[in-house]
Design an enzyme around this catalytic site. Structure first.
Site, PDB file in Angstrom:
ATOM      1  N   ASP A  81       0.969  -1.153   0.068  1.00  0.00           N
ATOM      2  CA  ASP A  81       0.016  -0.029   0.044  1.00  0.00           C
ATOM      3  C   ASP A  81       0.930   1.402   0.102  1.00  0.00           C
ATOM      4  OD1 ASP A  81      -2.105  -1.708   0.225  1.00  0.00           O
ATOM      5  OD2 ASP A  81      -3.293  -0.642   1.686  1.00  0.00           O
ATOM      6  N   CYS A 122       1.122  -8.197   5.119  1.00  0.00           N
ATOM      7  CA  CYS A 122       0.694  -6.891   5.184  1.00  0.00           C
ATOM      8  C   CYS A 122      -0.652  -6.393   5.127  1.00  0.00           C
ATOM      9  CB  CYS A 122       1.484  -6.293   3.944  1.00  0.00           C
ATOM     10  SG  CYS A 122       3.139  -5.909   4.619  1.00  0.00           S
ATOM     11  N   ASP A 123      -0.957  -5.408   4.478  1.00  0.00           N
ATOM     12  CA  ASP A 123      -2.450  -4.779   4.589  1.00  0.00           C
ATOM     13  C   ASP A 123      -3.586  -5.855   4.181  1.00  0.00           C
ATOM     14  OD1 ASP A 123      -0.699  -2.996   5.432  1.00  0.00           O
ATOM     15  OD2 ASP A 123      -1.781  -1.324   4.669  1.00  0.00           O
ATOM     16  N   LYS A 124      -3.565  -5.869   3.040  1.00  0.00           N
ATOM     17  CA  LYS A 124      -4.690  -6.881   2.355  1.00  0.00           C
ATOM     18  C   LYS A 124      -4.350  -8.258   2.352  1.00  0.00           C
ATOM     19  CE  LYS A 124      -6.404  -2.762   1.980  1.00  0.00           C
ATOM     20  NZ  LYS A 124      -5.009  -2.160   2.420  1.00  0.00           N
ATOM     21  N   CYS A 195       5.297  -2.396   8.312  1.00  0.00           N
ATOM     22  CA  CYS A 195       5.616  -1.295   8.969  1.00  0.00           C
ATOM     23  C   CYS A 195       5.487  -1.129  10.396  1.00  0.00           C
ATOM     24  CB  CYS A 195       4.926  -0.041   8.316  1.00  0.00           C
ATOM     25  SG  CYS A 195       5.531   0.091   6.517  1.00  0.00           S
ATOM     26  N   GLU A 491      -6.827   4.727   0.038  1.00  0.00           N
ATOM     27  CA  GLU A 491      -6.310   5.289   1.228  1.00  0.00           C
ATOM     28  C   GLU A 491      -6.087   6.801   1.262  1.00  0.00           C
ATOM     29  OE1 GLU A 491      -4.539   1.142   3.697  1.00  0.00           O
ATOM     30  OE2 GLU A 491      -3.265   2.786   2.980  1.00  0.00           O
ATOM     31  N   SER A 517      -4.906   5.168   5.694  1.00  0.00           N
ATOM     32  CA  SER A 517      -4.010   4.081   6.216  1.00  0.00           C
ATOM     33  C   SER A 517      -4.039   4.093   7.629  1.00  0.00           C
ATOM     34  CB  SER A 517      -2.636   4.742   5.725  1.00  0.00           C
ATOM     35  OG  SER A 517      -1.766   4.061   6.365  1.00  0.00           O
TER      36      SER A 517
END
Length: 609
Positions: A81, A122-124, A195, A491, A517
């Site tokens: 992202d 990570c995110d998704k 992150c 985002e 985000s």
């Protein structure tokens, strides 16, 4: 007693051809009849949170083989992202969640796998695999790549911990020199891993612990530490045990839908509110609950947000605290332990590793256990050396952070805030609700009234912010960025970061039908539902309108009378619900298909067919 799913292609005379193909992958006579475990990896060199996963699938596979299973690895996609941010690449991020879920289903069902180990980060990717696990309902264990170590920078005489968001903020702040910006850039992301703050990736990996689908430490121990390897080894051993319990002992209690019940989803959301997790987790928990056929809604989230306190503040809410600090304080099991002592959890729910969550807390909460191995595990520290190699260091803190009055994790009596870290707001601009991360909002602006500045895209808003067109007291409205209107629900990390860069972080609000985000903070209100593209009132706001935001009372209000609002709606419906200004945006066929089937953020942006 259920048959192994894999028996479909491994048994019977007519399956000679399939067995021949299985043999070509390395299987032998003695393997037919063993559980076939899908090792669902997500290695890619595009994403720092996944760059170190290449060999970890085979690490898990070796443990599966040793425990009496057959391991077969495949990969899903993974979108970064942060790299996709700020351009049309972000249109693909949220839709990739559904593509990941589908790809896992396709591979597992096509090959009749019996169980899964999901290696995400990570995110998704974690949400996509979680949706697939709920959909397939076969034994599963989640194990993530782990958080990145926080960056360290020596700046104007002081050393400070930083992350990606700091680099973004200083880049747009004219008070920093080019050399200083470059130093932040070089220092912000020192190692492999997700992150380092309580952003979306780490939030979701923490929530898998609360859901009962991953091992203690999954969300908090840094990617570089040797002790993280233990999670991968244990996952490989455990999944074979779970598969045999289900298929050979008819024990359905270990299936994902038996573990991730409504009570477990409420536990996960309670954790999210207590730790000030990313607002994206709302989307993902709603989507996973939908796949699990669990009746978990925005109303449940609203109810929880009114009674769960903030027990931990992590970057971006508290910039000097990162996941490595949460781990030193006992990790997610410690936060859950404090929530349990405040009678805010259902600890009777099962987990993949213990009979109940209570049993898990008795063993892993550093306040109630006396196990020296648990203490050592949570003393695992960052190594302080830039690297892309997993498990490459073995450093330890000298002590744990067990201070529950002023430490990184607080007890309920000494909470950072009695009001939760996330809130659902309702009003005439958001009839189905919207989300704000209250843990990241300064107390001085929990109630805010301002004048609307309306933008038809994120790009237009960014241009105005960087052009110094936004002033203190403005409410930046970014619309037609929802699941359908974007499409893809971008985002808004750049707009929120740039407001901070311009010194407006405590003087402006940002309201959008898009999302934020996990690195966003400030008065950032997203997921406005219904979105503009489906006739939501955010599409009727005009420049100069007064917007009233009242977080303590959970309201957001467009201050115009009903007659005026109705007239604007009539005019807009005649024109159609689309941006008033043409956007330079290429919407591919893949994105158009997503837009055709997606629902609003209030329902998790899931597809309806």
């Amino acid at each position: 007693m259920p048959d192994y799913r894999s028996k479909t292609s491994t048994h019977g005379r007519n399956m000679a051809g399939a067995r021949g193909l299985w043999r070509a992958t390395g299987m032998k006579d003695e393997d037919f009849g063993k559980p076939i475990i899908a090792v669902v990896n997500s290695f890619t060199q595009f994403v720092p949170g996944h760059v170190h996963l290449k060999d970890l699938g085979q690490l898990v596979a070796a443990e599966i083989q040793a425990a009496g299973g057959v391991a077969k690895e495949f990969n899903t996609i993974a979108v970064d992202d942060g790299i996709a941010m700020g351009h049309d690449g972000m249109l693909y991020s949220l839709p990739s969640r559904d593509l990941i879920a589908d790809s896992v289903e396709y591979m597992v069902n096509a090959h009749c796998a019996d169980a899964m180990v999901c290696i995400s980060n990570c995110d998704k990717i974690t949400p996509g695999m979680l949706m697939a696990a709920m959909r397939l309902n076969i034994p599963v264990v989640f194990v993530s790549g782990g958080p990145m170590e926080a960056g360290k920078v020596k700046f104007r005489g002081d050393e400070k911990a930083i992350d990606l968001v700091d680099a973004m903020v200083v880049a747009a702040d004219d008070s920093y020199t080019d050399e200083e910006v470059a130093e932040f850039e070089r220092s912000a992301c020192p190692t492999c891993g997700s992150c380092s703050g309580m952003f979306t990736a780490n939030s979701m990996n923490c929530l898998t612990e609360a859901l009962g689908l991953s091992l203690p430490g999954n969300g908090s121990i840094v990617a570089t530490h040797a002790n993280r390897k233990k999670l991968f080894l244990k996952a490989g051993q455990l999944i074979v045990e779970l598969a045999k319990r289900y298929y050979e002992q008819n024990d359905a209690s270990i299936l994902p839908r038996s573990i991730a019940t409504k009570a477990a989803f409420k536990n996960a959301m309670t954790l999210d509110i207590a730790m000030g997790g990313s607002t994206n987790t709302v989307l993902h928990l709603l989507a996973a609950a939908n796949e699990a056929e669990v009746d978990f809604t925005m109303d449940d989230i609203d109810e929880l947000s009114r009674r769960v306190p903030v027990l931990s503040k992590v970057a971006p809410a508290k910039q000097d605290v990162h996941m490595e600090d949460v781990h030193r304080a006992g990790g997610i099991m410690a936060i859950l332990g404090e929530l349990d002592r405040a009678n805010l959890l259902d600890v009777s729910v099962p987990t993949v590793h213990e009979k109940t969550l209570k049993d898990a807390l008795d063993k892993w909460d550093i306040i109630r256990t006396e196990d020296p191995d648990v203490y050592e595990f949570y003393r695992s520290s960052p190594g302080g050396v830039p690297t892309q190699v997993a498990f490459s260091q073995n450093r330890y803190y000298s002590t744990l952070d067990g201070d529950r009055e002023k430490g990184v994790i607080r007890n309920a009596e000494h909470a950072f805030s009695k009001d939760g870290g996330l809130a659902v707001l309702y009003g005439n601009i958001a009839l189905d609700g919207c989300i704000v991360k209250t843990a990241g909002v300064d107390e001085s602006i929990l109630k805010f009234t301002g004048s609307a500045r309306v933008f038809e895209s994120q790009d237009a808003a960014v241009e105005a912010i960087l052009g110094n067109e936004i002033k203190a007291g403005d409410v930046v409205i970014i619309r037609y960025e929802g699941p359908r209107g974007g499409p893809g629900m971008q985002e808004m990390l750049y707009p929120t970061s740039y407001l901070k860069s311009k010194g407006l972080g405590k003087d402006c609000a940002l309201v959008t039908d898009g999302r934020f985000s996990g690195g966003s903070s400030g008065l950032s209100i997203g997921h406005v539902s219904p979105e503009a593209a489906e006739g939501g009132a955010i599409g009727l706001v005009e420049d100069g309108d007064t917007i009233e935001i009242d977080i303590p009372n959970r309201t957001i209000h467009l201050n115009i009378d009903d007659a005026t609002l109705a007239h604007r709606r009539t005019v807009q419906e005649a024109k159609g619900w689309h941006p008033k200004e043409e956007r330079k945006r290429k919407v591919s066929k893949a994105l158009k298909v997503y837009a055709m089937h997606t629902t609003s953020a209030a329902k998790g942006a899931v597809r309806v067919l």
